[in-house]
Enzyme design. Structure first.
Site, PDB file in Angstrom:
ATOM      1  N   TYR A  10       7.044   3.465  -1.255  1.00 24.02           N
ATOM      2  CA  TYR A  10       6.581   2.323  -1.921  1.00 24.02           C
ATOM      3  C   TYR A  10       7.579   0.932  -2.211  1.00 24.02           C
ATOM      4  O   TYR A  10       7.743   0.211  -1.556  1.00 24.02           O
ATOM      5  CB  TYR A  10       5.721   2.497  -3.258  1.00 24.02           C
ATOM      6  N   THR A  23       8.571  -6.225  -6.797  1.00 27.00           N
ATOM      7  CA  THR A  23       8.560  -5.438  -7.708  1.00 27.00           C
ATOM      8  C   THR A  23      10.139  -5.122  -8.407  1.00 27.00           C
ATOM      9  O   THR A  23      10.946  -5.296  -7.485  1.00 27.00           O
ATOM     10  CB  THR A  23       7.926  -3.937  -7.321  1.00 27.00           C
ATOM     11  N   GLU A  31      10.981  -2.198  -8.593  1.00 24.65           N
ATOM     12  CA  GLU A  31      11.218  -1.000  -8.424  1.00 24.65           C
ATOM     13  C   GLU A  31      12.239  -1.018  -7.002  1.00 24.65           C
ATOM     14  O   GLU A  31      12.756   0.165  -6.743  1.00 24.65           O
ATOM     15  CB  GLU A  31       9.936  -0.035  -7.970  1.00 24.65           C
TER      16      GLU A  31
END
Ligand code: NAD
Ligand code: TYD
Length: 344
Positions: free
Chosen positions: A157, A130, A132
């Site tokens: 996460y 990801t 992120e």
């Protein structure tokens, strides 16, 4: 891209989830000669309903099992040419409520797969990650995430996904495992569990409920239609170089959460009175923006739909597939209560 592939047997992990099931549909349609093994533990996010139209195909095999199960993973890996590793705990809000399982699945689970892939000499380990992991960009800035942006994860996460990326690179550097990593931005589309912004907003409107918008709604994500993520994975699996990282994103302009929600409301013919500002998420990343020019310039990849087109397709799908998402929402009431209560 041509319809031939050098991979005869691919292990897909987490193929009963949102992106994994879209990828299996995509792949079996384009490369029906490949044998696909789907290893999935069927957590709350895994759903065999997503795959019922391919379940009967002889080239597709489902194995219910956990990526933490070393013995099972070792058995399945024998004869596999490539791994496409989606299996993960994927929801930031859940990682704030219950971080431990994110470390178990996303970090240890990835290591189990890497070790088995090395032992069985797979030709390519494609780790799905990801954007992120790169942290949060300033609102209003023009900055973007690049291949060499330092890691700065800020949620449990994203920290667990960052650790899994580091492990994939460690297995490449230390042991010579042929791996690639794709760091992709937020996906939306068919079969997304109704807990993420798009799927929750659309299904809430169908149910006559409000859309909860965290904080001031100015947070920015770089939205990509899920089928376009699948085509990017296809490109990287076939054309990517061992040890490389590829960034995948969908937009070229910033679009805030509030603007997204207003677009959904307009396309669904609803009123903006349905917007309900709620308390912000803890540690809420402000802005993500991905530079996906390498995939575009070197490999000719680009999203096939605009945000408006992708949204319209997604809304139509959720309208006709209420029997798919309604039971999932009902089963998730405890999570919704906990998550949104905390934000009241
Ligand atoms: P998802 O939550 O919809 O699906 C995850 C799947 O993994 C489920 O089928 C679940 O049953 C399975 N799974 C979970 N733990 C498992 C375990 N221990 N063993 C075996 N299977 C297990 O997730 P998604 O949105 O489809 O995301 C897939 C991957 O893509 C993840 O690695 C995620 O980090 C990454 N990603 C997601 C997005 C996004 O916007 N959804 C964006 C970029 C990257
Ligand atoms: P989400 O879909 O959970 O993805 P991620 O946290 O991985 O980016 O959230 C996307 C954005 O939407 C994020 O800025 C949080 C926000 N959001 C809301 O405003 N309301 C909601 O109910 C949800 C689930 C998310």
């Amino acid at each position: 891209m041509s319809n031939s592939t050098p991979y005869q047997t691919i292990l897909v992990t987490g193929g009963a989830g949102f992106i994994g099931s879209n990828f299996i549909h995509y792949w079996l349609k384009k490369y029906p000669q490949t044998k696909l093994i789907n290893l999935d533990a069927l957590t709350y996010a895994g759903n065999l309903e997503n795959l019922k139209d391919v379940a009967h195909q002889s080239s597709y095999q489902f194995v219910k099992g956990n990526i933490l199960d070393r013995e099972l993973v070792d058995q399945i890996m024998s004869g596999v040419d490539a791994v496409v590793h989606f299996a993960a705990e994927s929801h930031v809000d859940r990682s704030i409520l219950e971080p431990a399982i994110f470390l178990e699945t996303n970090v240890i689970g990835t290591q189990v797969l890497l070790a088995a892939a090395l032992k069985h000499r797979v030709k390519r380990f494609h780790h799905i990650s990801t954007d992120e992991v790169f942290g949060s960009l300033e609102l209003w800035s023009k900055e973007q995430f690049h291949n060499h942006t330092p890691y700065d994860p800020r949620s449990p996460y994203s920290a667990s996904k960052a650790a899994s990326d580091h492990l994939a690179r460690a297995y490449g550097e230390t042991f010579g495992l042929p791996f690639v990593i794709t760091n992709c931005s937020n996906n939306y589309g068919e079969y997304q569990f109704p807990e993420k912004l798009f799927s929750l907003a659309i299904t809430n409107l169908i149910e006559g409920k409000n859309i909860p918008v965290y904080g001031d709604g100015k947070n920015i994500r770089d939205w990509l239609y899920v089928q376009d993520h699948c085509s990017a994975i296809d490109v990287v699996l076939h054309q990517g170089s061992d040890g490389e990282t590829y960034l995948v994103g969908g937009l070229t302009e910033d679009v805030s959460n509030l603007e997204i929600v207003k677009m959904i409301i307009k396309l669904m013919g609803e009123s903006e009175d349905k917007i309900e500002f709620v308390k912000d998420r803890l540690g809420h990343d402000r802005r993500y923006s991905v530079d996906w020019s390498t995939l575009n310039k070197k490999h000719g990849w680009k999203p096939s739909v605009t945000l408006e087109e992708g949204l319209a397709k997604t809304i139509s799908w959720y309208r006709v597939n209420r029997q798919w998402w309604q039971p999932l929402k009902e089963k998730s009431q405890d999570f919704f209560k906990l998550n949104y209560q905390q934000k009241d």
